[in-house]
Design a protein around this motif. Structure first.
Motif, PDB file in Angstrom:
ATOM      1  N   GLY A 111       0.804  -1.219   0.000  1.00  0.00           N
ATOM      2  CA  GLY A 111       0.000   0.000   0.000  1.00  0.00           C
ATOM      3  C   GLY A 111       0.835   1.265   0.000  1.00  0.00           C
ATOM      4  N   ILE A 112       1.900   1.278   0.781  1.00  0.00           N
ATOM      5  CA  ILE A 112       2.791   2.445   0.820  1.00  0.00           C
ATOM      6  C   ILE A 112       3.407   2.670  -0.554  1.00  0.00           C
ATOM      7  N   LEU A 113       3.881   1.603  -1.172  1.00  0.00           N
ATOM      8  CA  LEU A 113       4.495   1.737  -2.490  1.00  0.00           C
ATOM      9  C   LEU A 113       3.471   2.118  -3.553  1.00  0.00           C
ATOM     10  N   LEU A 114       2.290   1.541  -3.473  1.00  0.00           N
ATOM     11  CA  LEU A 114       1.243   1.831  -4.441  1.00  0.00           C
ATOM     12  C   LEU A 114       0.863   3.308  -4.403  1.00  0.00           C
ATOM     13  N   ALA A 115       0.999   3.924  -3.249  1.00  0.00           N
ATOM     14  CA  ALA A 115       0.701   5.348  -3.108  1.00  0.00           C
ATOM     15  C   ALA A 115       1.799   6.226  -3.707  1.00  0.00           C
ATOM     16  N   ARG A 116       2.950   5.627  -4.049  1.00  0.00           N
ATOM     17  CA  ARG A 116       4.095   6.440  -4.449  1.00  0.00           C
ATOM     18  C   ARG A 116       4.715   6.108  -5.805  1.00  0.00           C
ATOM     19  N   MET A 149       9.287   3.070   6.796  1.00  0.00           N
ATOM     20  CA  MET A 149      10.277   4.061   6.360  1.00  0.00           C
ATOM     21  C   MET A 149      11.160   3.490   5.248  1.00  0.00           C
ATOM     22  N   ILE A 150      11.530   2.230   5.342  1.00  0.00           N
ATOM     23  CA  ILE A 150      12.307   1.605   4.266  1.00  0.00           C
ATOM     24  C   ILE A 150      11.495   1.629   2.970  1.00  0.00           C
ATOM     25  N   ALA A 151      10.202   1.330   3.062  1.00  0.00           N
ATOM     26  CA  ALA A 151       9.343   1.339   1.873  1.00  0.00           C
ATOM     27  C   ALA A 151       9.253   2.750   1.282  1.00  0.00           C
ATOM     28  N   ARG A 152       9.080   3.740   2.125  1.00  0.00           N
ATOM     29  CA  ARG A 152       9.011   5.126   1.630  1.00  0.00           C
ATOM     30  C   ARG A 152      10.324   5.541   0.980  1.00  0.00           C
ATOM     31  N   ASN A 153      11.434   5.168   1.605  1.00  0.00           N
ATOM     32  CA  ASN A 153      12.738   5.492   1.029  1.00  0.00           C
ATOM     33  C   ASN A 153      12.957   4.778  -0.295  1.00  0.00           C
ATOM     34  N   ARG A 154      12.497   3.529  -0.393  1.00  0.00           N
ATOM     35  CA  ARG A 154      12.651   2.785  -1.645  1.00  0.00           C
ATOM     36  C   ARG A 154      11.848   3.435  -2.764  1.00  0.00           C
ATOM     37  N   HIS A 169      11.144   6.618  -2.914  1.00  0.00           N
ATOM     38  CA  HIS A 169      11.891   7.839  -3.241  1.00  0.00           C
ATOM     39  C   HIS A 169      13.073   7.501  -4.150  1.00  0.00           C
ATOM     40  N   ASP A 170      13.794   6.443  -3.825  1.00  0.00           N
ATOM     41  CA  ASP A 170      14.925   6.008  -4.657  1.00  0.00           C
ATOM     42  C   ASP A 170      14.470   5.629  -6.058  1.00  0.00           C
ATOM     43  N   TYR A 171      13.310   5.010  -6.147  1.00  0.00           N
ATOM     44  CA  TYR A 171      12.776   4.621  -7.454  1.00  0.00           C
ATOM     45  C   TYR A 171      12.675   5.851  -8.368  1.00  0.00           C
ATOM     46  N   HIS A 172      12.198   6.957  -7.824  1.00  0.00           N
ATOM     47  CA  HIS A 172      12.017   8.159  -8.631  1.00  0.00           C
ATOM     48  C   HIS A 172      13.336   8.877  -8.922  1.00  0.00           C
ATOM     49  N   ARG A 173      14.354   8.629  -8.129  1.00  0.00           N
ATOM     50  CA  ARG A 173      15.646   9.284  -8.345  1.00  0.00           C
ATOM     51  C   ARG A 173      16.519   8.582  -9.365  1.00  0.00           C
ATOM     52  N   ARG A 174      16.380   7.279  -9.486  1.00  0.00           N
ATOM     53  CA  ARG A 174      17.292   6.537 -10.350  1.00  0.00           C
ATOM     54  C   ARG A 174      17.029   6.833 -11.826  1.00  0.00           C
ATOM     55  N   ALA A 175      18.067   6.693 -12.604  1.00  0.00           N
ATOM     56  CA  ALA A 175      17.948   6.901 -14.051  1.00  0.00           C
ATOM     57  C   ALA A 175      17.249   5.700 -14.662  1.00  0.00           C
ATOM     58  N   ARG A 176      16.448   5.960 -15.664  1.00  0.00           N
ATOM     59  CA  ARG A 176      15.711   4.881 -16.314  1.00  0.00           C
ATOM     60  C   ARG A 176      16.180   4.706 -17.747  1.00  0.00           C
ATOM     61  N   ASP A 177      16.280   3.470 -18.130  1.00  0.00           N
ATOM     62  CA  ASP A 177      16.528   3.143 -19.528  1.00  0.00           C
ATOM     63  C   ASP A 177      15.201   2.698 -20.108  1.00  0.00           C
ATOM     64  N   TYR A 178      14.823   3.307 -21.196  1.00  0.00           N
ATOM     65  CA  TYR A 178      13.567   2.953 -21.841  1.00  0.00           C
ATOM     66  C   TYR A 178      13.855   2.264 -23.164  1.00  0.00           C
ATOM     67  N   ILE A 179      13.042   1.292 -23.476  1.00  0.00           N
ATOM     68  CA  ILE A 179      13.127   0.668 -24.786  1.00  0.00           C
ATOM     69  C   ILE A 179      11.803   0.900 -25.493  1.00  0.00           C
ATOM     70  N   GLU A 180      11.896   1.087 -26.772  1.00  0.00           N
ATOM     71  CA  GLU A 180      10.706   1.333 -27.575  1.00  0.00           C
ATOM     72  C   GLU A 180       9.969   0.020 -27.790  1.00  0.00           C
ATOM     73  N   LEU A 181       8.679  -0.008 -27.469  1.00  0.00           N
ATOM     74  CA  LEU A 181       7.866  -1.200 -27.684  1.00  0.00           C
ATOM     75  C   LEU A 181       7.166  -1.077 -29.026  1.00  0.00           C
ATOM     76  N   PRO A 182       6.951  -2.207 -29.674  1.00  0.00           N
ATOM     77  CA  PRO A 182       6.244  -2.140 -30.961  1.00  0.00           C
ATOM     78  C   PRO A 182       4.807  -1.653 -30.770  1.00  0.00           C
ATOM     79  N   GLU A 183       4.300  -0.910 -31.754  1.00  0.00           N
ATOM     80  CA  GLU A 183       2.961  -0.347 -31.639  1.00  0.00           C
ATOM     81  C   GLU A 183       1.872  -1.408 -31.673  1.00  0.00           C
TER      82      GLU A 183
END
Length: 177
Positions: free
Chosen positions: A40-45, A81-86, A88-102
């Motif tokens: 629930g904590i993660l789903l909210a964030r 608190m660990i869940a909230r920090n995780r 927060h970390d999720y939003h800070r990390r760089a993301r690699d995106y791959i293009e999906l076929p349409e």
């Protein structure tokens, strides 16, 4: 849906103490008791498609850091608190995106109404968002939320009341649009 019985903090403290001393079964019991709260904590964030993996990340991190828990009775708040920090970390990390076929078929596991409700909850202030996710999505009672997160029962009641009021307003405005 029947809610799981609320377990006392002393039971959780005993399990945390046993888990810190290497008892995997005790840690498994803590996982059973707290996985809904973490979800629930993660789903909210974070986006709902990322939540399940992050729940496991939170518990792996908790298992590694269990020796740093100073008060076994505070396991729930510490884990929250660990869940909230995780998240927060999720939003800070760089993301690699791959293009999906349409022409990729859509996976529509969730109804549009459920996704709209999740989006409305996610647009609320953090305190309301978290308690509403734990109550409405995870099915936890107010007392269970307070016990698991370390918040006071009064704070949970206020957050649920104010959050529901704002959610109703938001959903009524969107329905009228």
């Amino acid at each position: 849906m029947s809610a799981a019985p609320v377990v006392s903090i002393s039971d959780d403290a005993e399990l945390a103490r046993a888990a810190r001393h290497g008892n995997r079964a005790a840690f498994g019991r803590l996982y059973e008791r707290y996985s809904r709260m973490v979800h629930g904590i993660l789903l909210a964030r974070v986006p709902h498609g990322e939540v399940d993996d992050l729940v496991h990340d939170v518990f792996l991190s908790a298992m590694r850091q269990l020796s740093s828990l100073r008060d076994d009775g505070a396991f729930g708040g510490w884990l929250a608190m660990i869940a909230r920090n995780r998240a927060h970390d999720y939003h800070r990390r760089a993301r690699d995106y791959i293009e999906l076929p349409e022409n990729l078929p859509a996976s529509d596991r969730h109804s549009p109404d459920a996704l709209a409700a999740l989006e409305a909850i996610c647009a609320l202030p953090a305190a309301y968002r978290e308690t509403l996710m734990l109550r409405l999505v995870e099915g936890m009672t107010g007392d269970e939320i307070a016990l698991r997160t370390g918040l006071t029962a009064a704070s949970v009641r206020v957050n649920l009341h104010r959050g529901m009021k704002q959610l109703r307003q938001k959903l009524n405005c969107e329905a009228g649009s």
